[in-house]
Enzyme design. Sequence first.
Site, PDB file in Angstrom:
ATOM      1  N   ASP A 146       0.912  -1.290  -0.128  1.00  8.58           N
ATOM      2  CA  ASP A 146      -0.130   0.116   0.056  1.00  8.58           C
ATOM      3  C   ASP A 146       0.882   1.048   0.091  1.00  8.58           C
ATOM      4  O   ASP A 146       1.611   1.390   1.037  1.00  8.58           O
ATOM      5  CB  ASP A 146      -0.875  -0.129   1.134  1.00  8.58           C
ATOM      6  CG  ASP A 146      -1.944  -1.094   1.218  1.00  8.58           C
ATOM      7  OD1 ASP A 146      -2.420  -1.365   0.007  1.00  8.58           O
ATOM      8  OD2 ASP A 146      -2.370  -1.555   2.223  1.00  8.58           O
ATOM      9  N   ASP A 150     -13.513  -3.566  -1.563  1.00 11.34           N
ATOM     10  CA  ASP A 150     -13.549  -3.315  -0.211  1.00 11.34           C
ATOM     11  C   ASP A 150     -14.877  -3.485   0.576  1.00 11.34           C
ATOM     12  O   ASP A 150     -15.649  -2.536   0.238  1.00 11.34           O
ATOM     13  CB  ASP A 150     -12.892  -1.923   0.254  1.00 11.34           C
ATOM     14  CG  ASP A 150     -11.507  -1.632  -0.494  1.00 11.34           C
ATOM     15  OD1 ASP A 150     -10.809  -2.442  -0.311  1.00 11.34           O
ATOM     16  OD2 ASP A 150     -10.892  -0.555  -0.542  1.00 11.34           O
TER      17      ASP A 150
END
Length: 252
Positions: free
Chosen positions: A11, A130
Site C-alpha cells: 500500500d 473493499d
Amino acid sequence: MLAKRIIPCLDVKDGRVVKGVNFVNLRDAGDPVELASIYDREGADELVFLDISASVEGRATMIEVVRRTAGEITIPFTVGGGISQTDDMKRILRAGADKIGINTAAVLNPQLISDGARRFGSQCIVVAVDARFNPEWGEWEVYTHGGRKPTGQRALEWVRRAEELGAGELLLTSMDADGTKDGFDLALTRAVSQSVGIPVIASGGAGRKEHFGEVFREAGADAGLAATIFHYKELTIAEVKDELRQEGVAVR
C-alpha cells in the site's frame, strides 16, 4: 487443485509503503521498490501495488515507482489506484505491470471493467472490492475511495456483476478484519467465493501462518494477501508456505 498463491501487498502513499488498522492510523513500512525486490527473492507468487491515496486525491498512479518496481521483480505484478480509464491501464501495463486493479473507478463506471477486459483481456483485470459488514442488511456493503465512502451497493451483487462484465479476478478486502491480525474474514470470503467462478484473493486480517490454511480450506480463496506480517518481518513467505505444505495445501 490449483496451487494457492501467497501475495504480499504494497500500500503506497506519497512514494512510501504504509500500513494501518481498519484502513486508518497508517505507519511507514519502507521503500516499495526495495520491498518488492525482497519479496521476489523470498518466493512470493505475485505482488500487489496499491496507490491508496490516488483515488482520494484525484490523481494518476505514480508511473515511475511502478516502472522501477517492475524492473526489480520477475513475478506477476498487479497495480491499482487512480486508474479511471483504459488509457490509464495502458500506461500502467507499459510501465511493467501484468494486471490492473480497479476499485473506486469500477463502482462509479462499471463499463470500465468490460472496456478493460475487451482491450487487454480479462486476465489483466482485477476488480478490488473493499467490503464491510452492514448489520442492518445482514450482509456486506461495498466501500470506495480507500474505504472512506459507503456505496449502498451489496457486495455479493457487485462481485457477480463484476464477473459478468469481464473481471478476471477479485481482490477482496474485509475492512472489518483489515490490519487486526485476527484472521481473514472467512464468512465474507466464503460468500464471495461461492458467488463467482473467478479466482478470489482474500485480504485483510492475516496474523499467523495458520490463517492462510483456514481461508483456503474453509472459505475457498485462491490466494491469500497480506501486508503487515510480511513488512514487519513477523512472518516470512517461506514460513507460510511450509505451514501450508504440512497442512496438505498445494503451494508453488
